[in-house]
Design a protein around this motif. Structure first.
Motif, PDB file in Angstrom:
ATOM      1  N   LEU A 107       0.936  -1.250   0.079  1.00  0.00           N
ATOM      2  CA  LEU A 107       0.009   0.043   0.152  1.00  0.00           C
ATOM      3  C   LEU A 107       0.918   1.105  -0.122  1.00  0.00           C
ATOM      4  CD1 LEU A 107      -2.704   1.640   0.567  1.00  0.00           C
ATOM      5  CD2 LEU A 107      -2.456   1.121   3.047  1.00  0.00           C
ATOM      6  N   THR A 108       0.504   2.035  -0.746  1.00  0.00           N
ATOM      7  CA  THR A 108       1.055   3.604  -0.816  1.00  0.00           C
ATOM      8  C   THR A 108       0.069   4.702  -0.468  1.00  0.00           C
ATOM      9  OG1 THR A 108       2.700   2.672  -2.406  1.00  0.00           O
ATOM     10  CG2 THR A 108       2.642   5.150  -2.237  1.00  0.00           C
ATOM     11  N   LEU A 109       0.237   5.463   0.538  1.00  0.00           N
ATOM     12  CA  LEU A 109      -0.793   6.364   0.832  1.00  0.00           C
ATOM     13  C   LEU A 109       0.056   7.488   1.106  1.00  0.00           C
ATOM     14  CD1 LEU A 109      -0.355   6.891   3.959  1.00  0.00           C
ATOM     15  CD2 LEU A 109      -1.814   5.134   4.208  1.00  0.00           C
ATOM     16  N   CYS A 110      -0.695   8.865   0.799  1.00  0.00           N
ATOM     17  CA  CYS A 110      -0.188  10.283   1.046  1.00  0.00           C
ATOM     18  C   CYS A 110      -0.366  10.794   2.528  1.00  0.00           C
ATOM     19  CB  CYS A 110      -0.992  11.081   0.235  1.00  0.00           C
ATOM     20  SG  CYS A 110      -0.334  12.984   0.381  1.00  0.00           S
ATOM     21  N   ARG A 111       0.867  11.214   3.116  1.00  0.00           N
ATOM     22  CA  ARG A 111       1.219  11.465   4.256  1.00  0.00           C
ATOM     23  C   ARG A 111       0.340  12.928   4.671  1.00  0.00           C
ATOM     24  NH1 ARG A 111       6.384   9.733   3.978  1.00  0.00           N
ATOM     25  NH2 ARG A 111       6.954  11.444   3.473  1.00  0.00           N
ATOM     26  N   ALA A 112      -0.008  13.674   3.538  1.00  0.00           N
ATOM     27  CA  ALA A 112      -0.559  14.804   3.695  1.00  0.00           C
ATOM     28  C   ALA A 112      -2.217  14.794   3.834  1.00  0.00           C
ATOM     29  CB  ALA A 112      -0.182  15.978   2.490  1.00  0.00           C
ATOM     30  N   CYS A 113      -2.478  13.972   2.771  1.00  0.00           N
ATOM     31  CA  CYS A 113      -4.186  13.741   2.701  1.00  0.00           C
ATOM     32  C   CYS A 113      -4.797  12.512   2.902  1.00  0.00           C
ATOM     33  CB  CYS A 113      -4.514  14.528   1.347  1.00  0.00           C
ATOM     34  SG  CYS A 113      -4.243  13.597  -0.027  1.00  0.00           S
ATOM     35  N   GLY A 114      -3.841  11.665   3.234  1.00  0.00           N
ATOM     36  CA  GLY A 114      -4.470  10.288   3.383  1.00  0.00           C
ATOM     37  C   GLY A 114      -5.072   9.448   2.100  1.00  0.00           C
ATOM     38  N   HIS A 115      -4.644  10.047   1.000  1.00  0.00           N
ATOM     39  CA  HIS A 115      -5.023   9.575  -0.247  1.00  0.00           C
ATOM     40  C   HIS A 115      -4.311   8.022  -0.392  1.00  0.00           C
ATOM     41  CE1 HIS A 115      -6.317   8.768  -4.365  1.00  0.00           C
ATOM     42  NE2 HIS A 115      -5.124   8.733  -4.874  1.00  0.00           N
ATOM     43  N   ARG A 116      -4.933   6.904  -0.900  1.00  0.00           N
ATOM     44  CA  ARG A 116      -4.465   5.683  -1.120  1.00  0.00           C
ATOM     45  C   ARG A 116      -4.269   5.410  -2.808  1.00  0.00           C
ATOM     46  NH1 ARG A 116      -7.012   1.504   3.338  1.00  0.00           N
ATOM     47  NH2 ARG A 116      -6.602   2.914   5.068  1.00  0.00           N
ATOM     48  N   LEU A 117      -3.114   4.913  -3.118  1.00  0.00           N
ATOM     49  CA  LEU A 117      -3.101   4.763  -4.675  1.00  0.00           C
ATOM     50  C   LEU A 117      -3.726   3.450  -4.849  1.00  0.00           C
ATOM     51  CD1 LEU A 117       0.643   6.033  -5.064  1.00  0.00           C
ATOM     52  CD2 LEU A 117      -1.695   7.383  -5.149  1.00  0.00           C
ATOM     53  N   GLU A 118      -4.842   3.848  -5.777  1.00  0.00           N
ATOM     54  CA  GLU A 118      -5.738   2.656  -6.110  1.00  0.00           C
ATOM     55  C   GLU A 118      -5.578   2.150  -7.605  1.00  0.00           C
ATOM     56  OE1 GLU A 118      -9.585   3.135  -4.792  1.00  0.00           O
ATOM     57  OE2 GLU A 118      -9.212   2.398  -2.700  1.00  0.00           O
ATOM     58  N   CYS A 119      -5.746   1.034  -8.200  1.00  0.00           N
ATOM     59  CA  CYS A 119      -5.874   0.683  -9.473  1.00  0.00           C
ATOM     60  C   CYS A 119      -7.086   1.418 -10.185  1.00  0.00           C
ATOM     61  CB  CYS A 119      -6.418  -0.828  -9.611  1.00  0.00           C
ATOM     62  SG  CYS A 119      -6.261  -1.379 -11.186  1.00  0.00           S
ATOM     63  N   ARG A 178       5.811  11.535  -8.464  1.00  0.00           N
ATOM     64  CA  ARG A 178       6.652  12.392  -7.458  1.00  0.00           C
ATOM     65  C   ARG A 178       5.560  13.025  -6.553  1.00  0.00           C
ATOM     66  NH1 ARG A 178      11.265  15.549 -10.242  1.00  0.00           N
ATOM     67  NH2 ARG A 178      11.731  15.799  -7.846  1.00  0.00           N
ATOM     68  N   THR A 179       4.293  13.312  -6.947  1.00  0.00           N
ATOM     69  CA  THR A 179       3.487  14.002  -6.270  1.00  0.00           C
ATOM     70  C   THR A 179       2.224  13.195  -5.948  1.00  0.00           C
ATOM     71  OG1 THR A 179       2.376  15.080  -8.225  1.00  0.00           O
ATOM     72  CG2 THR A 179       4.137  16.274  -7.249  1.00  0.00           C
ATOM     73  N   CYS A 180       1.364  13.598  -4.961  1.00  0.00           N
ATOM     74  CA  CYS A 180      -0.050  12.878  -4.566  1.00  0.00           C
ATOM     75  C   CYS A 180      -0.926  13.525  -5.712  1.00  0.00           C
ATOM     76  CB  CYS A 180      -0.234  13.373  -3.336  1.00  0.00           C
ATOM     77  SG  CYS A 180      -2.114  12.679  -3.069  1.00  0.00           S
ATOM     78  N   PRO A 181      -1.409  12.193  -6.499  1.00  0.00           N
ATOM     79  CA  PRO A 181      -2.391  12.658  -7.303  1.00  0.00           C
ATOM     80  C   PRO A 181      -3.659  13.259  -6.849  1.00  0.00           C
ATOM     81  CG  PRO A 181      -2.395  10.382  -7.096  1.00  0.00           C
ATOM     82  CD  PRO A 181      -1.347  11.079  -6.264  1.00  0.00           C
ATOM     83  N   ALA A 182      -3.919  13.391  -5.792  1.00  0.00           N
ATOM     84  CA  ALA A 182      -5.268  13.875  -4.985  1.00  0.00           C
ATOM     85  C   ALA A 182      -4.997  15.156  -4.596  1.00  0.00           C
ATOM     86  CB  ALA A 182      -5.749  12.929  -3.583  1.00  0.00           C
ATOM     87  N   CYS A 183      -3.820  15.644  -3.791  1.00  0.00           N
ATOM     88  CA  CYS A 183      -3.741  16.959  -3.191  1.00  0.00           C
ATOM     89  C   CYS A 183      -2.575  17.628  -4.001  1.00  0.00           C
ATOM     90  CB  CYS A 183      -3.544  16.922  -1.777  1.00  0.00           C
ATOM     91  SG  CYS A 183      -2.002  16.171  -1.094  1.00  0.00           S
ATOM     92  N   GLY A 184      -1.804  16.971  -4.643  1.00  0.00           N
ATOM     93  CA  GLY A 184      -0.557  17.492  -5.466  1.00  0.00           C
ATOM     94  C   GLY A 184       0.746  17.757  -4.591  1.00  0.00           C
ATOM     95  N   GLU A 185       0.784  17.392  -3.309  1.00  0.00           N
ATOM     96  CA  GLU A 185       1.828  17.595  -2.573  1.00  0.00           C
ATOM     97  C   GLU A 185       3.059  16.698  -2.947  1.00  0.00           C
ATOM     98  OE1 GLU A 185       2.560  19.804  -0.048  1.00  0.00           O
ATOM     99  OE2 GLU A 185       0.694  20.660  -0.332  1.00  0.00           O
ATOM    100  N   GLU A 186       4.179  17.129  -2.783  1.00  0.00           N
ATOM    101  CA  GLU A 186       5.345  16.434  -3.492  1.00  0.00           C
ATOM    102  C   GLU A 186       6.006  15.731  -2.088  1.00  0.00           C
ATOM    103  OE1 GLU A 186       8.516  18.370  -5.358  1.00  0.00           O
ATOM    104  OE2 GLU A 186       7.180  19.154  -6.866  1.00  0.00           O
ATOM    105  N   ASP A 187       6.787  14.581  -2.396  1.00  0.00           N
ATOM    106  CA  ASP A 187       7.215  13.910  -1.402  1.00  0.00           C
ATOM    107  C   ASP A 187       6.754  13.526  -0.210  1.00  0.00           C
ATOM    108  OD1 ASP A 187       9.799  14.052  -2.883  1.00  0.00           O
ATOM    109  OD2 ASP A 187      10.317  15.963  -2.036  1.00  0.00           O
ATOM    110  N   THR A 188       5.226  13.244  -0.487  1.00  0.00           N
ATOM    111  CA  THR A 188       4.419  12.893   0.777  1.00  0.00           C
ATOM    112  C   THR A 188       3.962  11.342   1.003  1.00  0.00           C
ATOM    113  OG1 THR A 188       2.392  13.706  -0.458  1.00  0.00           O
ATOM    114  CG2 THR A 188       3.567  15.150   1.125  1.00  0.00           C
TER     115      THR A 188
END
Length: 738
Positions: free
Chosen positions: A444-456, A485-495
């Motif tokens: 599982l890979t998720l964004c530490r900034a917004c909690g978005h999980r990368l799904e198929c 490189r960035t979260c596809p949900a919130c756009g933050e880098e390195d999260t």
């Protein structure tokens, strides 16, 4: 006379100038009538070319015409192929599989047909051999040419490519020797029969227990007694050498033998053992076989010149000329279940094939399935038991590591007792295996900034990070994309953060802890095909590897004499989730991986890391109490009225549009059969509610063993006309519930 042999090339009167029914490899309800033109003679089982809907298809003459179409409207058969007819027993097998799986007979027939190229004889070829002309003083024999001549001095003629590989030269070197007259090219028929295994070659010396088991199987084979036998033996007990004796008896009788294996990766080491025993390799049938070899192998099976076939579940559907024995190795393995198209279980259909032909079927396993154990208990199957490891090797000692008491360091996954055991094993010059049934770096890979999980985007599944390849991948549909490189949900880098371990992340920890250890990563996406596995086994055997880190690919069938330590990183993985067979599957898998340790003279030890040390599966593994576990599991299934004490079937509806599949599900629900002995659950979203872009809904039917389940399902489906966009799959005896 054996049933296969009783089916003559003309099992019924041939038709000339009349009409016959032809079954096509298409999802059609039955055979279609065709006219037999004057001058063409066809009989049941013949392979023919026929027109249908503007296209031409290969089909099988299935029997007399149905008479449903007027003779004047019938289209003629265009040609008959010059190959042996499909035997009567195999055509009955196709019909029985179709009836059992509630599938169109044509869909099952498709499993039995090679490409149209397989029906045509191959063009003549050339082989190369040493000529009688001696080397003259003026001949320029380079080192490369000398290697070719040396290879040809050692044996018979070679095909061009094989000779070039054996000598380590290009084709041009061989052609140059032909021009010199030192090598001659000899024309040969295009379809040379595969070499015949020598059943007279003595095998290794068997222990008294192995010899008794082999005598039981060979006597059944020699006497022509049908029936299914469970060859039950602990890991390392020598089951393969025992059933090799049954194969030898089958060959001595002049008949064909089939060995089914669950994983292509298992065949490499198996092929070496077979060749040592019988002098030549068997014929292979699986997805890694090249198209040209598949064509030749199919013809060899159909003509009877392929005497032993080893393959995946699909090999069961080849049209054997005279099949005399079926062996299902690792019969418990879930890989024998086909989940797409015609949904069937290879083990169960192998038993059906053996029953129709009146031949023995051997099911081999160290951890037999519950269904097989119950069939032994009720007398449907016999059992032959091998209780001890071969050569005096002892079963490994199994230790449980309670992760609540022995916590790994933060962002580490190996508990201190296992780390110490790995350190001691390396110091002793022995080999270790770390097992984790998760591919990739992290599940599982998720964004530490917004909690978005990368799904198929096509499945309701998380994307798995494969850091070595720099990709995210769906293990259900194959979708793959580069690591963003960035979260596809919130756009933050390195999260984006990797959560949980996969084998790649475990390898990263091992490299940090043991920087001098030689480590190999073993997973289905790092090892492709039996040859890659064979090369790995050779490296391990030469002690070029100190530690293996792998998924279930490495858990089965391999023999590593110097491997004395196995560490299961997450023994709880697979124990939960509502799967009927979760406990059984976990017990089987962990028993198999534990069986890799201590298979030679050095004793082995297995560490199970778990947060549930009191779980019945973990406790049974620690005690080595397989029979106690099976008894408890059988009792639980009996009380819950679950298979093998009842019957299950699943209906899986799918459509690109959620509204369409929901409407179809409601239509089926309203037409559901009503019977006090029948339980119909659903419709409900499947656990993977979207797969490959299709929305999925499931029904589950639980019926008594005596219920005519297939007839109930056919009647139910016949009462509903589903929308064109909705696909309905029937899974009788489901093994997976995703």
């Amino acid at each position: 006379m054996p049933p296969d042999r009783a089916s003559s090339p003309r099992a019924a009167p041939a038709e000339e100038g009349g009409r016959v029914a032809v079954l096509l490899p298409l999802p059609l309800a039955g055979a279609y009538d065709y006219a037999v033109p004057d001058g063409l003679v066809v009989g049941p089982g013949d392979y023919v070319m026929v027109p249908l809907g503007g296209a031409r298809h290969v089909g099988i003459v299935w029997g007399p015409a149905t008479g449903e179409v007027a003779a004047a409207r019938l289209k003629p058969i265009e040609r008959r192929y010059d190959v042996p007819p499909m035997p009567d027993v195999h055509r009955r097998f196709v019909e029985r599989v179709a009836a059992y799986t509630v599938s169109p007979p044509g869909s099952v027939l498709r499993l039995s047909l090679g490409s149209s190229a397989a029906l045509e004889p191959a063009a003549p070829g050339l082989v190369y051999r040493r000529s009688a002309q001696p080397v003259a003083a003026g001949d320029r024999v380079t080192p490369a040419r000398a290697r070719v001549l040396a290879v040809l001095e050692e044996g018979p003629a070679w095909a061009l490519g094989d000779l070039a590989r054996a000598a380590g030269v290009g084709n041009g070197v061989i052609h140059g020797l032909v021009e010199l007259g030192l090598v001659e090219a000899v024309p040969v028929p295009g379809d040379r029969p595969p070499p015949i295994p020598d059943w007279r070659t003595p095998g290794p010396v068997l222990s008294s227990e192995q010899a008794a088991a082999a005598a039981d199987l060979t006597s059944q084979q020699r006497d022509g007694r049908p029936g299914t036998v469970l060859l039950d033996g602990v890991t390392g007990s020598g089951k393969t050498e025992v059933y090799f004796e049954a194969i030898a008896a089958c060959l001595a009788a002049g008949r064909q033998a089939l060995v089914l294996v669950p994983e292509i990766a298992l065949t490499g080491q198996w092929l070496d053992r077979f060749q040592r025993r019988f002098g030549v390799p068997p014929v292979e049938w699986h997805s890694e076989v090249a198209s040209g070899d598949r064509r030749r192998n199919w013809r060899a099976v159909a003509t009877g010149t392929a005497r032993v076939v080893v393959g995946a579940r699909s090999a069961l559907f080849l049209p054997y000329a005279d099949l005399g024995l079926i062996v299902v190795d690792e019969e418990h393995d879930g890989a024998f279940k086909q989940e797409d198209g015609v949904i069937y279980h290879g083990r169960d259909m192998a038993v059906l094939r053996g029953h129709l032909a009146g031949i023995p079927v051997v099911l081999a396993s160290a951890t037999p399935s519950l269904e097989t154990v119950v069939n032994v208990d009720t007398g449907r199957y016999r059992m032959v038991h091998l209780p001890d490891r071969h050569g005096g090797a002892s079963l490994p000692d199994i230790q449980v590591i309670d992760l609540r008491r022995h916590r790994p360091e933060r962002q580490r996954w190996l508990a201190p007792p296992l780390v110490q055991a790995l350190t001691d094993t390396l110091a002793a010059g022995e080999q270790s295996l770390l097992f984790l049934n998760r591919r990739g770096y992290a599940p599982l890979t998720l964004c530490r900034a917004c909690g978005h999980r990368l799904e198929c985007p096509s499945c309701t599944a998380w994307l798995v990070e494969h850091r070595l390849a720099g990709r995210l991948q769906c293990h259900h549909c194959g979708y793959s994309t580069a690591l963003p490189r960035t979260c596809p949900a919130c756009g933050e880098e390195d999260t984006l953060a990797a959560c949980g371990p996969g084998v790649e992340r475990l390898a990263e920890e091992v490299a940090a802890r043991f920087p001098t250890a030689r480590v190999e990563l073993v997973a289905s996406d790092t090892l492709t095909g039996p040859r890659a596995v064979e090369a790995l086994v050779e490296r391990v055997g030469r002690h070029e590897v100190d530690m293996l880190i792998g998924t279930q690919v490495v858990a089965k069938g391999h023999h590593f004499p110097m491997l004395t330590l196995v560490g299961v990183v997450d023994a709880d993985l697979g124990l939960h989730g509502g799967d009927l067979r979760a406990g059984e599957r976990t017990f089987q898998l962990l028993s198999q991986v534990a069986g890799r340790a201590g298979r030679a003279e050095r004793p082995g030890v297995v560490y199970l890391q778990t947060i549930e040390p009191a779980h019945p599966v973990i406790q049974a593994l620690a005690r080595g109490d397989r029979d106690g576990f099976l008894e408890a599991e059988i009792d639980g299934r009996r009380q819950a009225h679950m298979p093998p004490f009842s019957r299950l079937a699943a209906l899986i509806l799918s459509s690109p549009a959620a509204a369409d599949v929901d409407r179809a599900a409601q239509m089926l629900a309203r037409a559901a059969p009503v019977d006090r002995d029948l339980t119909v659950l659903g419709p409900a979203p499947a656990p993977l509610s979207v797969l490959r872009g299709r929305h999925r809904r499931r029904f589950l039917v639980n019926a008594p063993r005596t219920a005519p389940l297939q007839a109930i399902l056919r009647d139910w489906l016949a009462r509903v006309r589903l929308p064109g966009s909705v696909r309905c799959q029937v899974d009788v005896d489901p093994y997976g519930f995703l």
